[in-house]
Write a protein that holds these residues in place. Structure first.
Motif, PDB file in Angstrom:
ATOM      1  N   SER A   6     -36.725  -7.141  99.896  1.00  0.00           N
ATOM      2  CA  SER A   6     -37.371  -8.133  99.045  1.00  0.00           C
ATOM      3  C   SER A   6     -37.747  -7.492  97.720  1.00  0.00           C
ATOM      4  N   PRO A   7     -37.883  -8.299  96.654  1.00  0.00           N
ATOM      5  CA  PRO A   7     -38.248  -7.745  95.351  1.00  0.00           C
ATOM      6  C   PRO A   7     -39.584  -7.011  95.369  1.00  0.00           C
ATOM      7  N   GLU A   8     -40.456  -7.314  96.355  1.00  0.00           N
ATOM      8  CA  GLU A   8     -41.771  -6.693  96.389  1.00  0.00           C
ATOM      9  C   GLU A   8     -41.712  -5.248  96.880  1.00  0.00           C
ATOM     10  N   PRO A  10     -38.966  -2.601  96.531  1.00  0.00           N
ATOM     11  CA  PRO A  10     -37.689  -1.969  96.187  1.00  0.00           C
ATOM     12  C   PRO A  10     -37.600  -0.564  96.750  1.00  0.00           C
ATOM     13  N   SER A  69     -44.914  -1.115  87.719  1.00  0.00           N
ATOM     14  CA  SER A  69     -44.426  -1.839  88.901  1.00  0.00           C
ATOM     15  C   SER A  69     -45.088  -1.250  90.136  1.00  0.00           C
ATOM     16  N   ALA A 203     -38.977   1.989  82.142  1.00  0.00           N
ATOM     17  CA  ALA A 203     -38.867   0.632  82.670  1.00  0.00           C
ATOM     18  C   ALA A 203     -37.627  -0.036  82.084  1.00  0.00           C
ATOM     19  N   ARG A 205     -36.719  -2.429  80.402  1.00  0.00           N
ATOM     20  CA  ARG A 205     -37.155  -3.471  79.476  1.00  0.00           C
ATOM     21  C   ARG A 205     -36.893  -3.007  78.052  1.00  0.00           C
ATOM     22  N   ASP A 240     -34.973   3.194  91.209  1.00  0.00           N
ATOM     23  CA  ASP A 240     -35.305   2.172  92.202  1.00  0.00           C
ATOM     24  C   ASP A 240     -34.343   0.990  92.103  1.00  0.00           C
ATOM     25  N   ASP A 241     -34.474   0.051  93.034  1.00  0.00           N
ATOM     26  CA  ASP A 241     -33.551  -1.075  93.118  1.00  0.00           C
ATOM     27  C   ASP A 241     -33.609  -1.995  91.903  1.00  0.00           C
ATOM     28  N   HIS A 242     -34.679  -1.904  91.117  1.00  0.00           N
ATOM     29  CA  HIS A 242     -34.817  -2.768  89.941  1.00  0.00           C
ATOM     30  C   HIS A 242     -34.312  -2.094  88.671  1.00  0.00           C
ATOM     31  N   GLY A 243     -33.816  -0.869  88.788  1.00  0.00           N
ATOM     32  CA  GLY A 243     -33.253  -0.191  87.627  1.00  0.00           C
ATOM     33  C   GLY A 243     -34.209   0.701  86.873  1.00  0.00           C
ATOM     34  N   ALA A 244     -35.439   0.877  87.357  1.00  0.00           N
ATOM     35  CA  ALA A 244     -36.380   1.790  86.705  1.00  0.00           C
ATOM     36  C   ALA A 244     -36.014   3.230  87.049  1.00  0.00           C
TER      37      ALA A 244
END
Length: 258
Positions: A6-8, A10, A69, A203, A205, A240-244
């Protein structure tokens, strides 16, 4: 490929040195992070920062809270756990009063002694807050916040003598120091060759507040535009899974001769 999560929560993968994948939200994952972030040297200064891809140290609200995050906060918690004290500048504390750690002494650098937003921690036992300032600033901080400890140094204008400050902290037994900014303090520590390791979260971003990662250099230049080049050696990189990205670099700049 790791299983989808889940996104919560990663997952975190160590790309260098290659290791595999962990879930940092689990006890085993946190234990592995503690092992990965342990430094062998008994006395060191670690600088922890977060930035966007274009080098901004804050999000649209002017704080790092909109960049961080759950994984980043876990990594920061691990680094704090491995430290004897957390060092911040007063401006960062004024913007982000929630930075006060629960289990480690907080050292606040302020030439003026202004600590708006600082409140006595509600937890027991109460963690130590040590304010390092000029004599006038230390008197002001003690008068307005009688529960803090103070140490006074004669500064040069609004600048405190950082090498002497670090020596004083180590004389108190605070040998493993984690500096968490803000950018002005980070830039001064790097410029004076006082940082042993940089832990930088990048991050995924672009954009945010116009706050350069290392603040303003002496003379007013922003963001290191005319800073001397210093060598840095990458010793670890996590993704991590979100690209950070979570990097650790050893800084090899020589400390200035006293």
């Amino acid at each position: 490929m790791p299983a989808a999560t889940s996104p919560e929560t990663p997952l975190l993968r160590r790309a260098l040195p290659a290791h595999g994948t962990i879930d940092p939200s689990t006890p085993d994952g946190r234990s592995t992070l503690l092992e990965w972030y342990t430094l062998g040297t008994p006395a060191h200064l670690r600088l922890t920062l977060i930035s966007t891809l274009d080098g901004r140290a804050a999000g649209p609200d002017g704080t790092s809270e909109t960049l961080t995050s759950r994984v980043d906060r876990t990594v920061l918690g691990v680094i704090r756990e491995l430290s004897d004290a957390v060092l911040v500048g007063a401006e960062t504390l004024r913007r982000e009063p929630a930075l006060v750690p629960r289990a480690r002494p907080l050292v606040v650098l302020t030439a003026s002694g202004r600590l708006e937003g600082l409140r006595p921690p509600g937890t027991a036992p109460r963690p130590t807050v040590l304010v390092v300032s000029t004599p006038d600033g230390a008197a002001r901080a003690a008068a307005e916040h009688p529960w803090v400890e103070t140490v006074a140094f004669q500064g040069r204008g609004d600048r405190l003598p950082l090498p002497a400050v670090l020596d004083a902290l180590r004389a108190r037994g605070l040998h493993r120091i984690t500096a968490e900014g803000g950018p002005a303090l980070a830039g001064a520590l790097v410029a004076q060759g006082l940082v042993d390791e940089l832990c930088l979260t990048i991050a995924p971003r672009i954009g945010g507040s116009a706050l350069p990662l290392l603040g303003q250099l002496e003379g007013g230049q922003e963001g290191g535009l005319s800073a001397p080049l210093s060598a840095a050696q990458l010793r670890q990189l996590l993704v991590d899974d979100h690209g950070a990205l979570y990097g650790r670099w050893t800084l090899t700049a020589r400390r200035p001769t006293p």
